[in-house]
Design an enzyme around this catalytic site. Structure first.
Site, PDB file in Angstrom:
ATOM      1  N   TYR A 142      33.341 -23.361 -11.582  1.00 33.57           N
ATOM      2  CA  TYR A 142      33.058 -22.034 -12.118  1.00 33.57           C
ATOM      3  C   TYR A 142      31.794 -21.517 -11.455  1.00 33.57           C
ATOM      4  O   TYR A 142      30.784 -22.225 -11.401  1.00 33.57           O
ATOM      5  CB  TYR A 142      32.864 -22.110 -13.637  1.00 33.57           C
ATOM      6  CG  TYR A 142      32.542 -20.787 -14.287  1.00 33.57           C
ATOM      7  CD1 TYR A 142      33.520 -19.801 -14.420  1.00 33.57           C
ATOM      8  CD2 TYR A 142      31.262 -20.510 -14.763  1.00 33.57           C
ATOM      9  CE1 TYR A 142      33.236 -18.585 -15.015  1.00 33.57           C
ATOM     10  CE2 TYR A 142      30.971 -19.285 -15.363  1.00 33.57           C
ATOM     11  CZ  TYR A 142      31.962 -18.334 -15.488  1.00 33.57           C
ATOM     12  OH  TYR A 142      31.677 -17.125 -16.072  1.00 33.57           O
ATOM     13  N   ASP A 237      26.373 -24.346  -5.530  1.00 43.46           N
ATOM     14  CA  ASP A 237      26.098 -23.630  -6.765  1.00 43.46           C
ATOM     15  C   ASP A 237      25.358 -24.600  -7.679  1.00 43.46           C
ATOM     16  O   ASP A 237      25.965 -25.458  -8.319  1.00 43.46           O
ATOM     17  CB  ASP A 237      27.410 -23.150  -7.394  1.00 43.46           C
ATOM     18  CG  ASP A 237      27.190 -22.428  -8.728  1.00 43.46           C
ATOM     19  OD1 ASP A 237      26.106 -22.606  -9.323  1.00 43.46           O
ATOM     20  OD2 ASP A 237      28.105 -21.718  -9.159  1.00 43.46           O
ATOM     21  N   LYS A 265      19.705 -20.360 -14.892  1.00 50.55           N
ATOM     22  CA  LYS A 265      19.372 -21.218 -16.037  1.00 50.55           C
ATOM     23  C   LYS A 265      17.942 -21.755 -16.030  1.00 50.55           C
ATOM     24  O   LYS A 265      17.026 -21.071 -16.465  1.00 50.55           O
ATOM     25  CB  LYS A 265      20.397 -22.356 -16.150  1.00 50.55           C
ATOM     26  CG  LYS A 265      21.840 -21.815 -16.361  1.00 50.55           C
ATOM     27  CD  LYS A 265      22.825 -22.882 -16.689  1.00 50.55           C
ATOM     28  CE  LYS A 265      24.262 -22.429 -16.678  1.00 50.55           C
ATOM     29  NZ  LYS A 265      24.695 -21.664 -17.837  1.00 50.55           N
TER      30      LYS A 265
HETATM   31  N1  HOZ Z   1      29.381 -19.990 -18.925  1.00 50.42           N
HETATM   32  C1  HOZ Z   1      28.733 -20.794 -19.910  1.00 50.42           C
HETATM   33  C2  HOZ Z   1      29.335 -22.121 -20.014  1.00 50.42           C
HETATM   34  N2  HOZ Z   1      29.559 -22.793 -18.797  1.00 50.42           N
HETATM   35  C3  HOZ Z   1      28.753 -20.140 -21.252  1.00 50.42           C
HETATM   36  C4  HOZ Z   1      27.634 -19.226 -21.405  1.00 50.42           C
HETATM   37  C5  HOZ Z   1      27.423 -18.757 -22.843  1.00 50.42           C
HETATM   38  O1  HOZ Z   1      28.371 -18.576 -23.580  1.00 50.42           O
HETATM   39  O2  HOZ Z   1      26.286 -18.609 -23.200  1.00 50.42           O
END
Ligand code: HOZ
Length: 422
Positions: A142, A237, A265
């Site tokens: 992802y 990534d 992050k």
């Molecule tokens: N894309 C995030 C998990 N891999 C979720 C982000 C969120 O819901 O804060």
């Protein structure tokens, strides 16, 4: 109805699914999401006043735990000085210097506002630099929600059964070629079939959005070799792994040098931040130096930079942090292996994931074998026991520096009492 349920009812009337990011809706595990009021250390508190040991940590940024005093003080100071200037600041320079000092291939960096934006910009840059259109990504990886990456995507896209999103045009998807994670042969075949057309291979060096799937021995060096052979750029990534596996991220941990790295992050310390960086000759193509355009009003925001700098500086200056994170990650994984017989528990550093399947999980296909009904039952049981896990199988558990061995043991004990059936 408790307060979280009341808020969820209101939220669903005015927000799609009642949330601002799909996984948070608890759709995969059932029940109303807990609305979080506050957090401190390794604990979060919901609007009903219940406290949980938190294994999400805002999906990674809170690597030091919630409410770290150094980060908080830095943010308070920055807030007093001004929220946003739309102009160059000292903190941006310090942040770029820190990122460039972390890992060798990164010689220049550009700050953006999210991991998605970092990836989107890095891909455009790779295309601009190479003059090629095609990209190789891996099933189950992802990379945020930019159009070209919503092809067999992991995380919420996979959880919600839409790994290929509606609304992505054939045009946007046709230049994305799909390979299998941990399968160099699948990459080589694509590079040969599309010889001279592939701008970049983008990979999560540790798959952390299909659960946690570490790279097989030789996989990442193999990608490096294939990129060199075919004139494509290698993009890591590191939105999740950056500054988590080690200060130099996965690139340092595995000793493989990508051409470009995407961050998010942790580099924001809890504020909305992303960055991309890499080789000087490649980064020199970014506007205003070069012809690849990319800009942002809030990029390098002073408050976000202050939070990120405070996070990264501590990670650099306190080497005991990584020892603690990694040993608790191992302790948790070992404990879960005993507590959840028949599960495959994957772990690397402070990233852990139990899969409810008996065979090893090494790629997208094997990750999807997990019994998501059993994960949902396990999740609900753990929540009742005061343990807050990712509300979906295809996500990681994030251990933070604020967790203690007692927190980990309490979590393992709770898991041992989980129902064996969905
Ligand atoms: N894309 C995030 C998990 N891999 C979720 C982000 C969120 O819901 O804060």
């Amino acid at each position: 109805m408790n307060v979280s349920e009341q808020l969820f009812e209101r939220a669903q009337k005015v927000m799609p699914g009642g949330v601002n990011s799909p996984v948070r809706a608890f759709g995969a595990v059932g029940g109303a999401p807990r609305f979080i009021r506050s957090a401190q250390g390794a604990r979060i508190v919901d609007e009903d006043g219940r406290t949980y040991i938190d294994f999400i940590g805002s999906w990674g940024p809170m690597i030091l735990g919630h409410g770290d005093p150094v980060v908080r003080e830095a943010v308070e100071q920055a807030v007093r000085e001004g929220l946003s200037f739309g102009a160059a600041t000292r903190r941006e320079v310090e942040m770029a210097e820190l990122i460039c000092s972390a890992v060798k291939p990164v010689e220049m960096a550009r700050m953006v506002n999210s991991g998605t934006e970092a990836v989107m910009s890095a891909l455009r840059l790779a295309r601009g630099f190479t003059g090629r259109d095609k990209l190789i990504k891996f099933a189950g990886c992802y990379h945020g929600h930019c159009d070209s990456m919503l092809v067999k995507a992991g995380s919420g896209a996979l959880t919600n059964g839409a790994p290929d999103s509606a609304g992505v045009t054939r045009g946007a998807a046709q230049d994305t070629l799909l390979a299998e994670y941990n399968d160099l042969g699948s990459v080589e075949t694509l590079l040969e079939q599309h010889s001279g057309q592939v701008a970049a291979i983008i990979v999560e060096p540790v798959g952390a959005n299909m659960g946690v799937v570490p790279p097989a021995e030789g996989f990442l060096p193999g990608l490096r070799r294939l990129c060199d052979k075919h004139g494509a750029l290698l993009i890591f990534d590191e939105v999740i792994t950056g500054f988590r596996l080690s200060f130099g991220g996965a690139a340092e941990y595995f000793g493989v040098e990508p051409d470009l790295v995407c961050y998010g992050k942790i580099i924001g310390g809890g504020m909305p931040v992303g960055a991309y960086g890499g080789r000087r000759d490649v980064m020199s193509c970014v506007s205003p130096l070069g012809a690849v355009y990319q800009a942002g009003t809030l990029s390098g925001n002073p408050v976000a930079m202050a939070a990120g700098l405070a996070n990264l500086t501590q990670l650099r200056e306190r080497p005991e942090i990584y020892g603690h994170l990694n040993s608790l990650g191992e302790r948790l994984a070992q404990g879960l292996r005993q507590a959840l017989p028949g599960c495959a528990v994957n772990q690397i550093g402070s990233l852990v994931c139990p899969f409810f399947s008996s065979g090893p999980v090494t790629d997208y296909a094997s990750a999807r074998q997990s019994d998501v009904g059993r994960y949902a039952a396990y999740f609900r049981h753990m929540l009742d026991q005061g343990i807050y896990l990712a509300p979906a199988q295809f996500e990681a558990m994030f251990v933070s520096f604020a967790h203690t061995a007692e927190d980990i043991d309490q979590t393992i004990q709770a898991a041992a009492a989980a129902p064996r059936q969905a």
